[in-house]
Write a protein that holds these residues in place. Structure first.
Motif, PDB file in Angstrom:
ATOM      1  N   ALA A 272      39.096   1.640 -24.823  1.00 19.12           N
ATOM      2  CA  ALA A 272      37.692   1.963 -24.554  1.00 19.12           C
ATOM      3  C   ALA A 272      37.481   3.472 -24.473  1.00 19.12           C
ATOM      4  O   ALA A 272      36.456   3.995 -24.936  1.00 19.12           O
ATOM      5  CB  ALA A 272      37.251   1.293 -23.253  1.00 19.12           C
ATOM      6  N   GLN A 273      38.439   4.178 -23.901  1.00 20.38           N
ATOM      7  CA  GLN A 273      38.328   5.631 -23.823  1.00 20.38           C
ATOM      8  C   GLN A 273      38.432   6.275 -25.199  1.00 20.38           C
ATOM      9  O   GLN A 273      37.794   7.300 -25.460  1.00 20.38           O
ATOM     10  CB  GLN A 273      39.404   6.180 -22.882  1.00 20.38           C
ATOM     11  CG  GLN A 273      39.159   5.814 -21.424  1.00 20.38           C
ATOM     12  CD  GLN A 273      40.340   6.125 -20.527  1.00 20.38           C
ATOM     13  OE1 GLN A 273      41.492   6.126 -20.972  1.00 20.38           O
ATOM     14  NE2 GLN A 273      40.080   6.373 -19.253  1.00 20.38           N
ATOM     15  N   ARG A 291      24.613   0.346 -27.190  1.00 23.37           N
ATOM     16  CA  ARG A 291      24.750   1.172 -25.988  1.00 23.37           C
ATOM     17  C   ARG A 291      24.803   0.298 -24.739  1.00 23.37           C
ATOM     18  O   ARG A 291      25.562   0.570 -23.807  1.00 23.37           O
ATOM     19  CB  ARG A 291      23.588   2.172 -25.907  1.00 23.37           C
ATOM     20  CG  ARG A 291      23.765   3.391 -26.778  1.00 23.37           C
ATOM     21  CD  ARG A 291      22.819   4.513 -26.360  1.00 23.37           C
ATOM     22  NE  ARG A 291      21.431   4.190 -26.668  1.00 23.37           N
ATOM     23  CZ  ARG A 291      20.844   4.470 -27.824  1.00 23.37           C
ATOM     24  NH1 ARG A 291      21.524   5.054 -28.794  1.00 23.37           N
ATOM     25  NH2 ARG A 291      19.574   4.174 -28.016  1.00 23.37           N
ATOM     26  N   GLU A 292      23.976  -0.747 -24.722  1.00 21.32           N
ATOM     27  CA  GLU A 292      24.001  -1.660 -23.575  1.00 21.32           C
ATOM     28  C   GLU A 292      25.339  -2.379 -23.484  1.00 21.32           C
ATOM     29  O   GLU A 292      25.899  -2.538 -22.392  1.00 21.32           O
ATOM     30  CB  GLU A 292      22.850  -2.658 -23.690  1.00 21.32           C
ATOM     31  CG  GLU A 292      22.861  -3.784 -22.656  1.00 21.32           C
ATOM     32  CD  GLU A 292      22.661  -3.311 -21.231  1.00 21.32           C
ATOM     33  OE1 GLU A 292      22.838  -4.123 -20.309  1.00 21.32           O
ATOM     34  OE2 GLU A 292      22.334  -2.120 -21.027  1.00 21.32           O
ATOM     35  N   MET A 293      25.884  -2.817 -24.614  1.00 16.86           N
ATOM     36  CA  MET A 293      27.179  -3.489 -24.601  1.00 16.86           C
ATOM     37  C   MET A 293      28.289  -2.534 -24.184  1.00 16.86           C
ATOM     38  O   MET A 293      29.238  -2.931 -23.493  1.00 16.86           O
ATOM     39  CB  MET A 293      27.482  -4.089 -25.970  1.00 16.86           C
ATOM     40  CG  MET A 293      26.614  -5.293 -26.341  1.00 16.86           C
ATOM     41  SD  MET A 293      26.655  -6.619 -25.105  1.00 16.86           S
ATOM     42  CE  MET A 293      28.398  -7.029 -25.085  1.00 16.86           C
ATOM     43  N   ARG A 294      28.201  -1.286 -24.579  1.00 10.84           N
ATOM     44  CA  ARG A 294      29.181  -0.288 -24.140  1.00 10.84           C
ATOM     45  C   ARG A 294      29.138  -0.147 -22.616  1.00 10.84           C
ATOM     46  O   ARG A 294      30.178  -0.071 -21.956  1.00 10.84           O
ATOM     47  CB  ARG A 294      28.890   1.066 -24.809  1.00 10.84           C
ATOM     48  CG  ARG A 294      29.211   1.103 -26.299  1.00 10.84           C
ATOM     49  CD  ARG A 294      28.603   2.341 -26.937  1.00 10.84           C
ATOM     50  NE  ARG A 294      29.199   3.562 -26.412  1.00 10.84           N
ATOM     51  CZ  ARG A 294      30.221   4.209 -26.968  1.00 10.84           C
ATOM     52  NH1 ARG A 294      30.773   3.734 -28.075  1.00 10.84           N
ATOM     53  NH2 ARG A 294      30.699   5.310 -26.443  1.00 10.84           N
ATOM     54  N   ARG A 295      27.929  -0.098 -22.060  1.00 10.86           N
ATOM     55  CA  ARG A 295      27.810   0.008 -20.604  1.00 10.86           C
ATOM     56  C   ARG A 295      28.417  -1.219 -19.923  1.00 10.86           C
ATOM     57  O   ARG A 295      29.112  -1.094 -18.907  1.00 10.86           O
ATOM     58  CB  ARG A 295      26.334   0.122 -20.202  1.00 10.86           C
ATOM     59  CG  ARG A 295      25.597   1.335 -20.741  1.00 10.86           C
ATOM     60  CD  ARG A 295      24.198   1.406 -20.132  1.00 10.86           C
ATOM     61  NE  ARG A 295      23.319   2.298 -20.876  1.00 10.86           N
ATOM     62  CZ  ARG A 295      22.345   1.893 -21.681  1.00 10.86           C
ATOM     63  NH1 ARG A 295      22.111   0.597 -21.814  1.00 10.86           N
ATOM     64  NH2 ARG A 295      21.592   2.761 -22.313  1.00 10.86           N
ATOM     65  N   ARG A 296      28.140  -2.399 -20.461  1.00 13.38           N
ATOM     66  CA  ARG A 296      28.625  -3.633 -19.840  1.00 13.38           C
ATOM     67  C   ARG A 296      30.148  -3.697 -19.855  1.00 13.38           C
ATOM     68  O   ARG A 296      30.772  -4.019 -18.836  1.00 13.38           O
ATOM     69  CB  ARG A 296      28.031  -4.842 -20.568  1.00 13.38           C
ATOM     70  CG  ARG A 296      26.536  -5.007 -20.360  1.00 13.38           C
ATOM     71  CD  ARG A 296      26.025  -6.312 -20.921  1.00 13.38           C
ATOM     72  NE  ARG A 296      24.628  -6.529 -20.561  1.00 13.38           N
ATOM     73  CZ  ARG A 296      24.053  -7.706 -20.473  1.00 13.38           C
ATOM     74  NH1 ARG A 296      24.744  -8.806 -20.741  1.00 13.38           N
ATOM     75  NH2 ARG A 296      22.793  -7.830 -20.125  1.00 13.38           N
ATOM     76  N   ILE A 297      30.733  -3.433 -20.986  1.00 16.07           N
ATOM     77  CA  ILE A 297      32.187  -3.545 -21.094  1.00 16.07           C
ATOM     78  C   ILE A 297      32.876  -2.516 -20.215  1.00 16.07           C
ATOM     79  O   ILE A 297      33.850  -2.826 -19.518  1.00 16.07           O
ATOM     80  CB  ILE A 297      32.608  -3.406 -22.565  1.00 16.07           C
ATOM     81  CG1 ILE A 297      32.080  -4.595 -23.379  1.00 16.07           C
ATOM     82  CG2 ILE A 297      34.128  -3.319 -22.690  1.00 16.07           C
ATOM     83  CD1 ILE A 297      32.327  -4.486 -24.858  1.00 16.07           C
ATOM     84  N   TRP A 298      32.369  -1.287 -20.211  1.00 11.25           N
ATOM     85  CA  TRP A 298      32.998  -0.269 -19.372  1.00 11.25           C
ATOM     86  C   TRP A 298      32.832  -0.605 -17.890  1.00 11.25           C
ATOM     87  O   TRP A 298      33.735  -0.360 -17.085  1.00 11.25           O
ATOM     88  CB  TRP A 298      32.406   1.106 -19.661  1.00 11.25           C
ATOM     89  CG  TRP A 298      33.064   2.209 -18.892  1.00 11.25           C
ATOM     90  CD1 TRP A 298      32.539   2.927 -17.868  1.00 11.25           C
ATOM     91  CD2 TRP A 298      34.398   2.699 -19.074  1.00 11.25           C
ATOM     92  NE1 TRP A 298      33.449   3.838 -17.392  1.00 11.25           N
ATOM     93  CE2 TRP A 298      34.596   3.725 -18.122  1.00 11.25           C
ATOM     94  CE3 TRP A 298      35.430   2.372 -19.943  1.00 11.25           C
ATOM     95  CZ2 TRP A 298      35.793   4.420 -18.021  1.00 11.25           C
ATOM     96  CZ3 TRP A 298      36.628   3.078 -19.840  1.00 11.25           C
ATOM     97  CH2 TRP A 298      36.808   4.080 -18.887  1.00 11.25           C
ATOM     98  N   CYS A 299      31.709  -1.177 -17.521  1.00 13.63           N
ATOM     99  CA  CYS A 299      31.473  -1.585 -16.136  1.00 13.63           C
ATOM    100  C   CYS A 299      32.482  -2.658 -15.721  1.00 13.63           C
ATOM    101  O   CYS A 299      33.037  -2.612 -14.613  1.00 13.63           O
ATOM    102  CB  CYS A 299      30.046  -2.094 -15.994  1.00 13.63           C
ATOM    103  SG  CYS A 299      29.518  -2.405 -14.294  1.00 13.63           S
TER     104      CYS A 299
END
Length: 648
Positions: A272-273, A291-299
């Motif tokens: 992810a990084q 962008r929303e999926m990126r936020r969800r997965i990183w969260c």
């Protein structure tokens, strides 16, 4: 509140423009939300349009200057600079948002399942993966089971887009198209995790169709995905690669392989990084949905990191000082602000908030915490509890959605359990020492530790009630119950002066934990191990007349009317009336226990009988084989001066 207000955009989305519909201009808009195509809801970049117009004016001025040459070095330099100031140059410097992904529509949407770069699938790992997958009817059952049961706990995939890509994958397979290895890995991971979670009927059907044991099938899917995953280079595969690597950690966690899960989590975080998920995404060329999926997965990755690191006493993989955690906006499932908290990702976002809060307390990430840090954690967690919305609050929660959204009640008690677990973690030493000769601060923390432990037991048992019987392999609730009950047993053993507060509630909580662990001991290895160890530990507690009378009364009531649930640990009546538990209680413990963890000699053990409470028998605890739980459990934390057996 975690959710962010939906951004009002300047123009209609590309889908509404294509379909000639009136757009609400929120993301996702009303029509895309109703059609469940939020991944196609994209808006042109307003800033990019404005800058493009200004640059067009600049270019016309430069052309006019070029038409009337002036022998001036400064003018020539400006003309040379203007010649390279185009959209691409500004975008390369990071000043312009990209519009590549935002101009896609349904016709040119690129599925994550089909590869346009790979001409063929000649890799032996890919061929093995294609052969290893179950037939489509069985795969359909596993996928639906994953989306309805497991993905609500760890919402790493968005069902509409996944099902869209899933259909394209099978269609591409039939046509002989090049399939992406990362999506094939993701599909294998989903099949592996879902196979372990199947209920009895679904498991028997799968075993009959495929003529193989379900456990063997899950291990084969997992092994095949692991082999194929090694062919994907770091940084390749996009979000799909991060998702399948995360499900590798989920599989290991379901199988109680906690150290392996922690290492698998590290691999997913590093991937992810490489994609920049740990950075603010406002300069990334991507759609609003991505962008929303990126936020969800990183969260999700962030939550797993801080919680597993605390449980395993290991350093955090993610350094919060060098990353920005953007919380999901929670509007992907519903455009109604009143229903944002009903998003399956909501509980993950709230856990992320708690992790960010406690990580800022000096010294918490170092492992060993002082009394001052324990008080700071307690205060911050209590503030966090107060920020939870109505559906998840501690007192008088709003339960109107419990039936229509079955995961809301489970997430509520999961949030409560995690909050009390964080509070209880630095307070555990208060229950394993004689505090009479300790400073007043440490003496004052013991009642707080006991109150926190009792609340943690109650919330964990409530969570277990909503998990059973389909999610019996979810280890968190059984282990937390065992861990907390073990420390309460240690508190009674160390209470030489008989000054321990809330003794009656402690005894009831320990007995309730035994009952709950007994009920799952025949279906899960984790439950069997925890029940055997807690039964042995409770049998080593010093006898007390009032405790013996309490337990004898409980045993008499259960023999006549069935299990009795104390008010402080409510495994509700609906649990005991379930045929699943009735069949389990009818069997003698140890006849069919998985891996032979519990034997029949423990079935009739009354943990509070005087014949089993000699402190000398505490040394027998070290002989109990904790199997995989030994990775996260150490008997020495109870400070019972256990002696290992002599060498042969």
């Amino acid at each position: 509140m975690v959710h962010q207000a939906a951004t009002r955009l300047a123009t209609s989305c590309t889908e509404c423009q294509r379909r000639k519909q009136k757009c609400s201009r929120d993301w996702p808009c009303n029509h895309c939300q109703a059609r469940r195509v939020a991944h196609l809801c994209k808006f042109p970049a307003k800033k990019a349009l404005k800058v493009t117009r200004s640059m067009a004016k600049t270019a016309s001025l430069d052309n006019a200057r070029a038409a009337s040459p002036q022998p001036n070095l400064e003018t020539s330099s400006l003309g040379g600079i203007a010649a390279v100031t185009n959209d691409n140059a500004f975008r390369m410097l990071g000043y312009l948002p990209g519009t590549e992904a935002t101009n896609q529509s349904a016709e040119n949407y690129q599925s994550a399942a089909i590869s346009l770069d790979l001409p063929s699938m000649d890799q032996p790992e890919m061929k093995e993966a294609m052969r290893g997958l179950p037939p489509k009817p069985n795969a359909d059952i596993l996928v639906q089971y994953f989306l309805s049961e497991i993905n609500e706990q760890y919402p790493c995939v968005y069902p509409p887009t996944f099902l869209h890509d899933y259909a394209i994958w099978w269609s591409g397979k039939a046509k002989g198209q090049a399939l992406t290895p990362e999506f094939t890995c993701l599909l294998l991971r989903i099949c592996a995790c879902a196979t372990l979670y199947l209920d009895n009927d679904a498991r028997h059907k799968l075993e009959a169709d495929l003529e193989e044991n379900a456990q063997n099938l899950a291990e084969r899917y997992h092994r095949t995905a692991k082999q194929l995953s090694t062919t994907i280079a770091p940084g390749q595969g996009g979000l799909t690669q991060v998702q399948q690597l995360f499900l590798n950690a989920v599989y290991c966690k379901i199988e109680a392989q906690f150290v392996e899960s922690w290492h698998a989590l590290g691999t997913a975080i590093h991937q992810a990084q490489e994609l920049g998920l740990h950075k603010a995404s406002f300069k990334v060329i991507t759609s609003e949905f991505e962008r929303e999926m990126r936020r969800r997965i990183w969260c999700i990755l962030y939550d797993w990191d801080w919680q597993m690191s605390l449980l395993l006493s290991r350093p955090f993989i993610i350094n919060s000082n060098y990353c920005s955690v953007e919380l999901p906006n929670l509007c992907l499932e519903s455009s109604d602000p009143d229903e944002f908290e009903l998003s399956p990702i909501a509980h993950t976002a709230y856990q992320c908030q708690l992790g960010q809060t406690i990580s800022k307390i000096p010294g918490v990430m170092g492992g060993l915490m002082t009394s001052a840090q324990a008080i700071a954690i307690q205060q911050e967690t209590e503030r966090w509890f107060k920020t939870l919305p109505a559906a998840y609050r501690l007192e008088n929660p709003d339960t109107r959605w419990d039936q229509s959204h079955k995961f809301v009640a489970l997430h509520r008690y999961q949030l409560h359990s995690i909050g009390y677990m964080v509070m209880f973690l630095p307070l555990k030493p208060c229950l394993t020492m004689n505090v009479d000769d300790k400073p007043s601060v440490e003496r004052s923390l013991r009642p707080i530790a006991i109150d926190c432990a009792l609340k943690l037991m109650e919330s964990s048992q409530r969570m277990l009630t909503y998990m059973l019987p389909t999610s019996a392999k979810f280890y968190f609730a059984p282990f937390i119950m065992f861990d907390t009950a073990a420390f309460l047993c240690s508190a009674i053993i160390h209470d030489r002066t008989r000054t321990l507060p809330n003794q009656d509630r402690i005894i009831e909580a320990i007995g309730s934990a035994q009952e709950a662990l007994k009920q799952i001991s025949e279906s899960t290895k984790t439950g069997a191990i925890c029940y055997a160890a807690l039964t042995r530990l409770a049998g080593s507690m010093p006898p007390r007349q009032e405790e013996n009378a309490t337990m004898v009364s409980r045993s008499s009531d259960e023999s006549i009317e069935g299990p009795c649930t104390p008010p402080s640990a409510p495994l509700g009546p609906e649990t005991y009336n379930d045929p699943y538990f009735a069949e389990m209680d009818a069997k003698m413990l140890g006849n069919s226990t998985e891996a032979g963890i519990v034997d029949a000699s423990l079935a009739g053990l009354n943990p509070f009988q005087p014949g089993n409470n000699e402190l000398a028998e505490l040394d027998d605890l070290i002989n109990i084989d904790m199997c995989e739980l030994s990775q996260i459990w150490d008997w020495n934390t109870l400070d019972l001066t256990l002696q290992p057996p002599p060498a042969a």
